[in-house]
Write a protein that holds these residues in place. Structure first.
Motif, PDB file in Angstrom:
ATOM      1  N   ASP A 198       6.262  -2.481  -9.290  1.00 33.21           N
ATOM      2  CA  ASP A 198       6.916  -3.662 -10.868  1.00 33.21           C
ATOM      3  C   ASP A 198       6.229  -3.963 -11.580  1.00 33.21           C
ATOM      4  N   ALA A 199       4.621  -4.445 -10.944  1.00 34.50           N
ATOM      5  CA  ALA A 199       3.506  -5.025 -12.175  1.00 34.50           C
ATOM      6  C   ALA A 199       3.366  -3.674 -12.570  1.00 34.50           C
ATOM      7  N   VAL A 200       2.793  -2.996 -12.197  1.00 36.11           N
ATOM      8  CA  VAL A 200       1.875  -1.143 -13.224  1.00 36.11           C
ATOM      9  C   VAL A 200       3.243  -1.012 -13.995  1.00 36.11           C
ATOM     10  N   GLU A 201       4.726  -0.993 -13.818  1.00 37.05           N
ATOM     11  CA  GLU A 201       5.464  -0.225 -14.833  1.00 37.05           C
ATOM     12  C   GLU A 201       5.519  -1.000 -15.768  1.00 37.05           C
ATOM     13  N   LYS A 202       5.138  -2.215 -15.543  1.00 33.57           N
ATOM     14  CA  LYS A 202       5.356  -4.052 -16.786  1.00 33.57           C
ATOM     15  C   LYS A 202       4.251  -3.402 -17.431  1.00 33.57           C
ATOM     16  N   ILE A 203       3.515  -3.430 -17.118  1.00 30.92           N
ATOM     17  CA  ILE A 203       2.175  -3.033 -18.157  1.00 30.92           C
ATOM     18  C   ILE A 203       2.128  -1.926 -18.742  1.00 30.92           C
ATOM     19  N   TYR A 204       1.729  -0.835 -18.087  1.00 28.69           N
ATOM     20  CA  TYR A 204       2.056   0.069 -18.908  1.00 28.69           C
ATOM     21  C   TYR A 204       3.541   1.029 -19.359  1.00 28.69           C
ATOM     22  N   SER A 205       4.477   0.725 -18.869  1.00 30.11           N
ATOM     23  CA  SER A 205       5.810   1.063 -19.298  1.00 30.11           C
ATOM     24  C   SER A 205       5.719   1.177 -21.132  1.00 30.11           C
ATOM     25  N   GLY A 206       6.704   1.750 -21.691  1.00 35.41           N
ATOM     26  CA  GLY A 206       5.993   2.517 -22.459  1.00 35.41           C
ATOM     27  C   GLY A 206       5.294   3.145 -23.690  1.00 35.41           C
ATOM     28  N   SER A 207       3.758   2.679 -22.749  1.00 36.06           N
ATOM     29  CA  SER A 207       3.068   3.559 -23.621  1.00 36.06           C
ATOM     30  C   SER A 207       2.375   4.433 -23.339  1.00 36.06           C
ATOM     31  N   THR A 208       1.694   5.606 -22.996  1.00 33.69           N
ATOM     32  CA  THR A 208       1.520   7.020 -23.086  1.00 33.69           C
ATOM     33  C   THR A 208      -0.610   7.103 -22.181  1.00 33.69           C
ATOM     34  N   ASP A 209      -0.746   5.636 -21.558  1.00 33.15           N
ATOM     35  CA  ASP A 209      -1.752   6.099 -21.073  1.00 33.15           C
ATOM     36  C   ASP A 209      -0.881   6.610 -19.648  1.00 33.15           C
ATOM     37  N   ASN A 210      -1.894   7.155 -19.081  1.00 33.50           N
ATOM     38  CA  ASN A 210      -1.745   7.788 -17.456  1.00 33.50           C
ATOM     39  C   ASN A 210      -3.067   6.401 -16.639  1.00 33.50           C
ATOM     40  N   TYR A 211      -1.944   5.830 -15.378  1.00 33.73           N
ATOM     41  CA  TYR A 211      -2.909   4.517 -14.634  1.00 33.73           C
ATOM     42  C   TYR A 211      -2.474   5.544 -13.166  1.00 33.73           C
ATOM     43  N   GLN A 212      -3.352   5.204 -12.233  1.00 38.18           N
ATOM     44  CA  GLN A 212      -2.779   5.484 -10.739  1.00 38.18           C
ATOM     45  C   GLN A 212      -4.185   3.965 -10.149  1.00 38.18           C
ATOM     46  N   HIS A 213      -3.225   3.484  -9.285  1.00 45.41           N
ATOM     47  CA  HIS A 213      -3.441   2.218  -8.835  1.00 45.41           C
ATOM     48  C   HIS A 213      -3.034   2.440  -6.794  1.00 45.41           C
ATOM     49  N   PHE A 214      -4.127   2.401  -6.227  1.00 53.61           N
ATOM     50  CA  PHE A 214      -3.549   2.870  -4.208  1.00 53.61           C
ATOM     51  C   PHE A 214      -3.681   1.705  -4.013  1.00 53.61           C
ATOM     52  N   VAL A 215      -3.014   1.988  -3.116  1.00 55.27           N
ATOM     53  CA  VAL A 215      -2.952   0.819  -2.472  1.00 55.27           C
ATOM     54  C   VAL A 215      -2.629   0.789  -0.551  1.00 55.27           C
ATOM     55  N   GLY A 216      -3.391  -0.051   0.325  1.00 53.55           N
ATOM     56  CA  GLY A 216      -3.620   0.220   1.375  1.00 53.55           C
ATOM     57  C   GLY A 216      -4.925   0.123   2.283  1.00 53.55           C
ATOM     58  N   PRO A 217      -4.977  -0.064   2.824  1.00 54.89           N
ATOM     59  CA  PRO A 217      -4.303   0.746   3.857  1.00 54.89           C
ATOM     60  C   PRO A 217      -3.531   0.149   4.479  1.00 54.89           C
ATOM     61  N   PHE A 218      -1.900   0.084   5.529  1.00 53.26           N
ATOM     62  CA  PHE A 218      -0.862  -0.620   5.976  1.00 53.26           C
ATOM     63  C   PHE A 218      -0.210   0.132   6.821  1.00 53.26           C
ATOM     64  N   ALA A 219       0.139  -0.939   7.507  1.00 51.12           N
ATOM     65  CA  ALA A 219      -0.148  -0.747   8.674  1.00 51.12           C
ATOM     66  C   ALA A 219       1.417   0.536   9.030  1.00 51.12           C
ATOM     67  N   TYR A 220       2.120   1.422   9.459  1.00 53.54           N
ATOM     68  CA  TYR A 220       3.321   2.023   9.224  1.00 53.54           C
ATOM     69  C   TYR A 220       3.511   2.598  10.522  1.00 53.54           C
ATOM     70  N   LYS A 221       4.841   2.493  11.076  1.00 55.99           N
ATOM     71  CA  LYS A 221       5.280   3.627  12.165  1.00 55.99           C
ATOM     72  C   LYS A 221       6.561   3.360  12.072  1.00 55.99           C
ATOM     73  N   ALA A 222       6.877   4.794  11.546  1.00 56.85           N
ATOM     74  CA  ALA A 222       8.174   5.319  11.944  1.00 56.85           C
ATOM     75  C   ALA A 222       8.717   6.084  13.625  1.00 56.85           C
ATOM     76  N   GLU A 223      10.181   5.732  13.504  1.00 56.12           N
ATOM     77  CA  GLU A 223      11.043   5.404  14.781  1.00 56.12           C
ATOM     78  C   GLU A 223      10.189   6.474  15.591  1.00 56.12           C
ATOM     79  N   THR A 224       9.941   7.529  15.156  1.00 55.34           N
ATOM     80  CA  THR A 224       9.566   8.447  16.477  1.00 55.34           C
ATOM     81  C   THR A 224       8.298   9.026  16.526  1.00 55.34           C
ATOM     82  N   TRP A 225       7.607   8.033  15.878  1.00 56.12           N
ATOM     83  CA  TRP A 225       5.901   7.744  15.701  1.00 56.12           C
ATOM     84  C   TRP A 225       5.879   6.894  17.885  1.00 56.12           C
ATOM     85  N   GLU A 226       4.699   7.043  17.842  1.00 62.36           N
ATOM     86  CA  GLU A 226       4.284   6.256  19.597  1.00 62.36           C
ATOM     87  C   GLU A 226       3.494   4.915  18.903  1.00 62.36           C
ATOM     88  N   GLU A 227       2.691   4.461  17.852  1.00 59.30           N
ATOM     89  CA  GLU A 227       1.992   4.256  17.132  1.00 59.30           C
ATOM     90  C   GLU A 227       1.764   3.970  15.869  1.00 59.30           C
TER      91      GLU A 227
END
Length: 77
Positions: free
Chosen positions: A22-51
């Motif tokens: 939401d923040a990236v979209e608000k800042i760059y919406s309507g712009s022709t600029d390219n922007y990348q932001h990386f998030v993480g690491p954060f823990a994620y476990k799918a149902e089929t994963w052991e950990e």
């Protein structure tokens, strides 16, 4: 051995990065600029994963709109 695997987006992952998207979209919406932001690491476990794994998200705004990708990896950030 190091690995990086792409994940299919789901509601759990989308909700995890919603504020950033939401923040990236608000800042760059309507712009022709390219922007990348990386998030993480954060823990994620799918149902089929052991950990939980380290998950990351790439939140990208291109001149054409938002692009959010998720992946898991064991590399050190």
């Amino acid at each position: 051995m190091h690995y990086t695997l792409g994940l299919t987006a789901n509601n759990i992952l989308k909700n995890r990065v919603k504020r950033v998207v939401d923040a990236v979209e608000k800042i760059y919406s309507g712009s022709t600029d390219n922007y990348q932001h990386f998030v993480g690491p954060f823990a994620y476990k799918a149902e089929t994963w052991e950990e939980a794994q380290n998950c990351y998200a790439k939140v990208e705004y291109t001149g054409k709109g938002m692009n959010v990708r998720f992946f898991v990896s064991n590399f050190e950030s």
